[in-house]
Design an enzyme around this catalytic site. Structure first.
Site, mmCIF file in Angstrom:
data_model
loop_
_atom_site.group_PDB
_atom_site.id
_atom_site.type_symbol
_atom_site.label_atom_id
_atom_site.label_comp_id
_atom_site.label_asym_id
_atom_site.label_seq_id
_atom_site.Cartn_x
_atom_site.Cartn_y
_atom_site.Cartn_z
ATOM 1 C CG HIS A 122 86.913 56.530 51.339
ATOM 2 N ND1 HIS A 122 86.454 55.839 50.248
ATOM 3 C CD2 HIS A 122 86.759 55.670 52.400
ATOM 4 C CE1 HIS A 122 86.029 54.633 50.618
ATOM 5 N NE2 HIS A 122 86.217 54.497 51.923
ATOM 6 C CG HIS A 192 81.719 54.907 53.499
ATOM 7 N ND1 HIS A 192 81.473 53.844 54.351
ATOM 8 C CD2 HIS A 192 82.961 54.706 53.006
ATOM 9 C CE1 HIS A 192 82.543 53.062 54.368
ATOM 10 N NE2 HIS A 192 83.457 53.558 53.563
ATOM 11 C CD GLU A 327 82.010 51.840 50.764
ATOM 12 O OE1 GLU A 327 82.959 52.549 50.418
ATOM 13 O OE2 GLU A 327 82.148 50.836 51.489
HETATM 14 C C1 BGC Z 1 87.052 50.601 52.342
HETATM 15 C C2 BGC Z 1 87.589 50.005 53.616
HETATM 16 C C3 BGC Z 1 87.689 51.102 54.638
HETATM 17 C C4 BGC Z 1 86.303 51.694 54.825
HETATM 18 C C5 BGC Z 1 86.286 52.850 55.777
HETATM 19 C C6 BGC Z 1 85.687 51.123 52.615
HETATM 20 O O1 BGC Z 1 85.156 51.673 51.459
HETATM 21 O O2 BGC Z 1 87.070 49.695 51.267
HETATM 22 O O3 BGC Z 1 88.833 49.389 53.412
HETATM 23 O O4 BGC Z 1 88.173 50.635 55.848
HETATM 24 O O5 BGC Z 1 85.791 52.130 53.599
HETATM 25 O O6 BGC Z 1 87.177 53.820 55.406
#
Ligand code: BGC
Length: 362
Positions: A122, A192, A327
């Site tokens: 991310h 998110h 997402e």
């Molecule tokens: C990921 C997860 C992660 C979450 C929060 C998601 O997009 O795939 O593995 O824990 O985001 O960071």
């Protein structure tokens, strides 16, 4: 009932949307953060702040017309400034994982900040979710901009990003992404948001439908292996509306790796055209969320890593599976998987993408 619905519909068409700006606090560095409230006549209200271009709350009516916030998050800026898993934020420069935080582009290799075991997740240590964006209010939208410097978190090239949130009379929040680089780079932008359409402690009773015949299986680090696998006969088959909880604990290697659902589904239909990706329905509240996107994939994540340690809105403890995320995105680790749709943003060639969240009831 029919007459009041008709009245609402007519009002929604004739009454304009409203956009209001308020201060929302300051970062420890002293940067002012604002929050924009977008409302329409049909009962949708979205609050979006400039820190992380984050959707702080989203109020939508239930089957009885009762409005409630359907997003996890925090009551004030303080909550967002502390460590949290990207609640409501724009994620970038690269949403989801890049294996070992490394990739090469045009024959040069790049090392990114790693923040998820050995991998980059991310956007790194300080991604787009932890930046203060500039904002401009329009009649029915807020336009947020962030300029990511060359080398930030290890990524090549400066990337100028614009995210526009628009509220529509059809009870939609539309998210338009645009990014322009001054040098070839990679990007994968998403929001998110953690949805819970009923206020129940978990989303296990929510029904989900995904417009996807295939998904990308992962390794133990949640990095796609490169295989594209059919969902048929697996717990990943959401082609028919299915309660989230039905198969979430199935004895299946992929479920074990994700501690539930934490995978990228390959959306049917041509990427680049806005098409339906997912539906989420809460029988309890009657709220139906329909997600459409131009993206090739969607990460369906069921809040498996929430563990009750986060105290959110109204002091509520967010336990495992308190919410789900959809997402819309390019596949994780695409910079290292030449067979996946490319995430390369070429110098001077705008990258655009659109996702729409529509709320209705049934
Ligand atoms: C990921 C997860 C992660 C979450 C929060 C998601 O997009 O795939 O593995 O824990 O985001 O960071």
């Amino acid at each position: 009932m029919f007459r009041s619905a008709l009245l609402l519909f007519v009002l929604a068409l004739v009454l304009p949307a409203a956009v209001k700006k308020d201060p929302f606090g300051r970062t420890p560095a002293g940067e002012a953060v604002d929050i924009y409230t977008l409302t329409n006549a049909a009962g949708l209200e979205a609050r979006i702040m400039t820190y992380g271009a984050t959707v702080v709350s989203l109020k939508a009516p239930d089957k009885g017309g009762q409005k409630a916030d359907v997003l996890l998050g925090f009551d004030s800026l303080d909550g967002y400034l502390k460590e949290h898993p990207y609640m409501g934020a724009i994620v970038g420069r690269y949403g989801n994982r890049i294996a070992k935080g490394q990739f090469s582009l045009n024959g040069k290799s790049y090392r990114l900040a790693v923040n998820n075991g050995p991998n980059a997740l991310h956007g790194g240590l300080r991604g787009f979710d932890k930046r203060v964006w500039t904002a401009e209010a329009k009649a029915d939208s807020v336009v947020l901009k962030y300029s990511s410097a060359a080398g930030e978190e290890g990524y090549p090239g400066k990337l100028d990003v614009t995210v526009t949130y628009t509220i529509t009379p059809a009870n939609e929040l539309r998210i338009d992404y645009r990014a322009v680089a001054d040098q070839d780079t990679v990007a994968n932008l998403t929001n998110h948001a953690y949805f819970n359409l009923s206020g129940e402690p978990t989303i296990l009773n929510h029904l989900v439908k995904l417009e996807a015949d295939r998904f990308t299986p992962v390794d133990t680090d949640l990095i796609p292996t490169g295989e594209i696998r059919s969902v048929a006969g697996t717990p990943f088959d959401f082609r028919k509306e299915t309660p989230v909880g039905t198969r979430i604990n199935a004895s299946d290697e992929q479920i074990t790796f994700g501690k539930g659902y934490d995978h990228n589904w390959v959306l049917n239909g041509p990427p680049g055209t806005l098409r339906k990706a997912a539906e989420v329905y809460s029988p309890r509240s009657g709220r139906l969320l329909t997600v459409s996107t131009t993206e090739p994939g969607v990460q369906f994540y069921t809040g498996n890593f929430l563990d009750g340690s986060l105290k959110g809105k109204g002091g509520k403890k967010y336990s495992q599976r308190a919410a789900l995320c959809l997402e819309t995105q390019h596949y994780p680790n695409s910079p290292n998987q030449p067979t996946f749709p490319t995430t390369v943003v070429k110098k001077g060639v705008p990258m655009t993408s659109t996702t729409v969240w529509q709320f209705s009831t049934r």
